[in-house]
Enzyme design. Sequence first.
Site, PDB file in Angstrom:
ATOM      1  N   SER A  40      -2.702  -7.993   3.291  1.00  0.00           N
ATOM      2  CA  SER A  40      -2.912  -7.813   4.741  1.00  0.00           C
ATOM      3  C   SER A  40      -3.359  -9.135   5.357  1.00  0.00           C
ATOM      4  O   SER A  40      -2.948  -9.501   6.455  1.00  0.00           O
ATOM      5  CB  SER A  40      -3.977  -6.749   4.994  1.00  0.00           C
ATOM      6  OG  SER A  40      -3.598  -5.528   4.435  1.00  0.00           O
ATOM      7  N   LYS A  42     -15.496  -8.004   5.545  1.00  0.00           N
ATOM      8  CA  LYS A  42     -14.289  -8.352   6.298  1.00  0.00           C
ATOM      9  C   LYS A  42     -14.503  -8.150   7.787  1.00  0.00           C
ATOM     10  O   LYS A  42     -15.287  -7.295   8.199  1.00  0.00           O
ATOM     11  CB  LYS A  42     -13.122  -7.454   5.848  1.00  0.00           C
ATOM     12  CG  LYS A  42     -12.597  -7.788   4.464  1.00  0.00           C
ATOM     13  CD  LYS A  42     -11.364  -6.977   4.131  1.00  0.00           C
ATOM     14  CE  LYS A  42     -10.800  -7.393   2.770  1.00  0.00           C
ATOM     15  NZ  LYS A  42      -9.725  -6.514   2.335  1.00  0.00           N
ATOM     16  N   ARG A  93      -2.767  -6.145  -7.991  1.00  0.00           N
ATOM     17  CA  ARG A  93      -1.692  -7.134  -7.871  1.00  0.00           C
ATOM     18  C   ARG A  93      -1.870  -8.186  -8.966  1.00  0.00           C
ATOM     19  O   ARG A  93      -2.050  -7.859 -10.119  1.00  0.00           O
ATOM     20  CB  ARG A  93      -1.702  -7.761  -6.473  1.00  0.00           C
ATOM     21  CG  ARG A  93      -1.247  -6.830  -5.378  1.00  0.00           C
ATOM     22  CD  ARG A  93      -1.532  -7.410  -4.029  1.00  0.00           C
ATOM     23  NE  ARG A  93      -2.953  -7.723  -3.931  1.00  0.00           N
ATOM     24  CZ  ARG A  93      -3.578  -8.129  -2.843  1.00  0.00           C
ATOM     25  NH1 ARG A  93      -2.895  -8.326  -1.750  1.00  0.00           N
ATOM     26  NH2 ARG A  93      -4.868  -8.364  -2.834  1.00  0.00           N
ATOM     27  N   HIS A 129       0.847  -1.209   0.000  1.00  0.00           N
ATOM     28  CA  HIS A 129       0.000   0.000   0.000  1.00  0.00           C
ATOM     29  C   HIS A 129       0.879   1.255   0.000  1.00  0.00           C
ATOM     30  O   HIS A 129       0.597   2.211  -0.723  1.00  0.00           O
ATOM     31  CB  HIS A 129      -0.875   0.048   1.261  1.00  0.00           C
ATOM     32  CG  HIS A 129      -1.892  -1.043   1.379  1.00  0.00           C
ATOM     33  ND1 HIS A 129      -2.017  -1.821   2.496  1.00  0.00           N
ATOM     34  CD2 HIS A 129      -2.865  -1.459   0.519  1.00  0.00           C
ATOM     35  CE1 HIS A 129      -3.016  -2.683   2.345  1.00  0.00           C
ATOM     36  NE2 HIS A 129      -3.544  -2.493   1.142  1.00  0.00           N
TER      37      HIS A 129
HETATM   38  O1  PNS Z   1      -8.945  -3.054   1.006  1.00  0.00           O
HETATM   39  P1  PNS Z   1     -10.280  -3.535   0.503  1.00  0.00           P
HETATM   40  O2  PNS Z   1     -11.038  -4.242   1.609  1.00  0.00           O
HETATM   41  O3  PNS Z   1     -10.172  -4.370  -0.733  1.00  0.00           O
HETATM   42  O4  PNS Z   1     -11.111  -2.218   0.107  1.00  0.00           O
HETATM   43  C1  PNS Z   1     -12.458  -2.318  -0.303  1.00  0.00           C
HETATM   44  C2  PNS Z   1     -13.187  -0.998  -0.060  1.00  0.00           C
HETATM   45  C3  PNS Z   1     -13.120  -0.625   1.417  1.00  0.00           C
HETATM   46  C4  PNS Z   1     -12.545   0.086  -0.905  1.00  0.00           C
HETATM   47  C5  PNS Z   1     -14.673  -1.203  -0.506  1.00  0.00           C
HETATM   48  O5  PNS Z   1     -15.252  -2.240   0.244  1.00  0.00           O
HETATM   49  C6  PNS Z   1     -15.493   0.069  -0.365  1.00  0.00           C
HETATM   50  O6  PNS Z   1     -15.460   0.922  -1.231  1.00  0.00           O
HETATM   51  N1  PNS Z   1     -16.214   0.209   0.779  1.00  0.00           N
HETATM   52  C7  PNS Z   1     -17.089   1.355   1.019  1.00  0.00           C
HETATM   53  C8  PNS Z   1     -18.564   0.959   0.797  1.00  0.00           C
HETATM   54  C9  PNS Z   1     -18.935   1.036  -0.674  1.00  0.00           C
HETATM   55  O7  PNS Z   1     -18.959   2.087  -1.266  1.00  0.00           O
HETATM   56  N2  PNS Z   1     -19.213  -0.145  -1.264  1.00  0.00           N
HETATM   57  C10 PNS Z   1     -19.589  -0.216  -2.668  1.00  0.00           C
HETATM   58  C11 PNS Z   1     -18.407  -0.241  -3.613  1.00  0.00           C
HETATM   59  S1  PNS Z   1     -17.539  -1.747  -3.523  1.00  0.00           S
END
Ligand code: PNS
Length: 171
Positions: free
Chosen positions: A135, A48, A97, A24
């Site tokens: 992670s 998660k 990735r 990151h």
């Molecule tokens: O590191 P991650 O868990 O792959 O990140 C995912 C994240 C947090 C960017 C995604 O879950 C997100 O955008 N969460 C906010 C809620 C949302 O807008 N969800 C709809 C789009 S996926």
Amino acid sequence: MMQEKFENKIAIYPGSFDPITNGHVDIIKRGSRIFDEIIVLVAYNPNKSFLFSVEERCQFIREIFQDCKGIRVDFHDGLLIDYLKHSGASTILRGMRALSDFEYEFQMALINRRQTKNVETVFLMSGFRWFYTSSKLIKEVASLGGSVRGLVPENVHQKLMEKFNIKNNGK
Ligand code: PNS
């Protein structure tokens, strides 16, 4: 026909960051050469469960980038698109990735664009050294007493050792 240009070069770099890894950090550093400002957004992923609290995750990132102009840290527990609208940013930055990331990233980029046309997701290819780190795996290895030094920033490494009560700091 030409599209209207975005007004600013602010990128939101959203993620769970549980915890932030050197992969990151690499994306943020490289992104900061492209964008005037990067908001590292600790966002909510309902799929998660988390080892570190939002405060801990933000604190790690703040410590790492405390001397870096143009990098801000924030958190948000709602829709990413709502945060984007409110912040005035139009770009989402994500790292990509191995091929296995592609489908997930593609879906997220499309669902976000479906909600507002005024957004683009920009992908940076993960640094070669970080291609197979995540992670999730880092937590798994650390929880079983394995070494993750070099895969995460030092402040995160210390906290992982504390969390899992690992005595051997030299690992
Ligand atoms: O590191 P991650 O868990 O792959 O990140 C995912 C994240 C947090 C960017 C995604 O879950 C997100 O955008 N969460 C906010 C809620 C949302 O807008 N969800 C709809 C789009 S996926």
